[in-house]
Design an enzyme around this catalytic site. Structure first.
Site, PDB file in Angstrom:
ATOM      1  N   LYS A  53       0.840  -1.204   0.000  1.00  0.00           N
ATOM      2  CA  LYS A  53       0.000   0.000   0.000  1.00  0.00           C
ATOM      3  C   LYS A  53       0.877   1.258   0.000  1.00  0.00           C
ATOM      4  CE  LYS A  53      -3.834  -2.297   2.385  1.00  0.00           C
ATOM      5  NZ  LYS A  53      -4.514  -2.611   3.664  1.00  0.00           N
ATOM      6  N   GLN A  97      -3.905  -1.360  10.031  1.00  0.00           N
ATOM      7  CA  GLN A  97      -3.940  -2.690   9.421  1.00  0.00           C
ATOM      8  C   GLN A  97      -4.474  -3.720  10.419  1.00  0.00           C
ATOM      9  OE1 GLN A  97      -3.356  -3.265   6.169  1.00  0.00           O
ATOM     10  NE2 GLN A  97      -3.765  -5.448   6.379  1.00  0.00           N
ATOM     11  N   ASP A 120     -10.676   3.284   5.098  1.00  0.00           N
ATOM     12  CA  ASP A 120     -11.019   1.861   5.036  1.00  0.00           C
ATOM     13  C   ASP A 120     -12.543   1.669   5.046  1.00  0.00           C
ATOM     14  OD1 ASP A 120      -9.123  -0.192   4.787  1.00  0.00           O
ATOM     15  OD2 ASP A 120      -8.344   0.162   6.805  1.00  0.00           O
TER      16      ASP A 120
END
Ligand code: GUN
Length: 289
Positions: A53, A97, A120
């Site tokens: 990412k 994450q 997200d």
């Protein structure tokens, strides 16, 4: 029937070229979209995901900072970092994450992220907006799956979409997206580990989403001829003495029966990263409006 392969690499390239103008426009206004990525501990899969990412952000000339924290960091310390990132204007997106270590309450952490920086799309405010058909940040994987379908001219209108897996990251949001009148207008069945006679449902699917996290679970016996399959699994397995990545679909078994299929790797995965970029650009754009 020849099965066409729905390349996430190809679809992501189309998305990145559509983002170029938007990024230039933001930069002309003195804004460089920025992502703060938070990685706790050293889960090898998470390390790879986060690195991929941040690498993509750098390649596109966007700002990204990786905050690496020890496995034994306290929940309080993590929450205090998120507070700082919430008020740091350089970051338009914050990504924590998952999974987090067991001693940390993931829900509490995700809820602490400012909803307008939640690229997200996991915060209850964003999940709620999606469920009432007014999405702000859509979770990256299901958003990427919708993009793949659109890119390859696969229309959902009137189709039966069967989803296997009800996670907040993939299964539930894709079932909402596919059902929304403006985006999918499909009839949706959401199956999960408590579903009795799963094959009864999966064999009815015009579009089948395999997002249950079980290596090569879906084989030819689960599908009907002509189905489009979106394989969301990323599972590392040992096969013939070698370590390899496989999806939730036994891809060899469905070739020639399915009309189309996302490969693993290079299917849904690259789109997840591309959508994280898109959501971060979108977050920066919200500042201009
Ligand atoms: N872990 C697995 N998928 C994801 C994702 O899309 N976002 C985050 N933050 N963690 C994940």
């Amino acid at each position: 029937m020849e099965t066409s392969i729905l390349s996430g690499i190809e679809a992501s390239k189309a998305l990145y070229s559509s983002l170029e103008g938007r990024i230039t426009h933001l930069k002309n206004h003195g804004i460089t979209p920025g992502l703060a990525a938070v990685l706790v501990g050293n889960n090898p899969a998470s390390e790879i995901y986060v690195k991929n990412k941040t690498k993509k952000f750098e390649a596109l000339g966007l700002k990204t900072d990786l905050f690496r924290l020890n496995e034994d960091i306290s929940e309080k310390e993590l929450l205090s970092l998120i507070e700082k990132l919430n008020s740091n204007v350089k970051f338009h997106g914050i990504l924590v994450q998952l999974p987090l270590p067991k001693h940390i309450d993931s829900e509490k952490v995700l809820n602490a992220i400012l909803p307008t920086k939640d690229v997200d799309g996991f915060h209850p405010e964003n999940a709620g907006l999606l469920s009432i058909g007014k999405p702000r940040f859509i979770p990256c994987t299901p958003k990427g799956m919708m993009f793949i379908l659109k890119h390859f001219n696969i229309h959902l209108n009137g189709k039966h979409v069967v989803v296997i897996g009800r996670s907040n990251i993939v299964g539930r949001p894709i079932s909402i997206l596919a059902s929304l009148k403006e985006l999918g207008n499909a009839t949706v069945t959401l199956c999960h580990s408590g579903t009795k006679d799963l094959k009864y449902f999966s064999k009815q699917a015009d579009v089948l989403v395999a997002a249950l996290g079980s290596p090569e679970f879906v084989d030819a016996s689960y599908i009907k001829e002509g189905v489009c399959i979106l394989d969301v699994g990323i599972n590392r397995i040992e096969k013939d003495g070698m370590s390899k990545i496989v999806g939730d679909v036994n891809q060899e078994s469905v070739l020639g029966i399915a009309s189309s299929l996302t490969p693993v790797p290079k299917g849904v995965g690259p789109m997840t990263i591309a959508m994280l970029v898109e959501n971060t650009v979108l977050s920066a754009e919200l500042l201009l409006n």
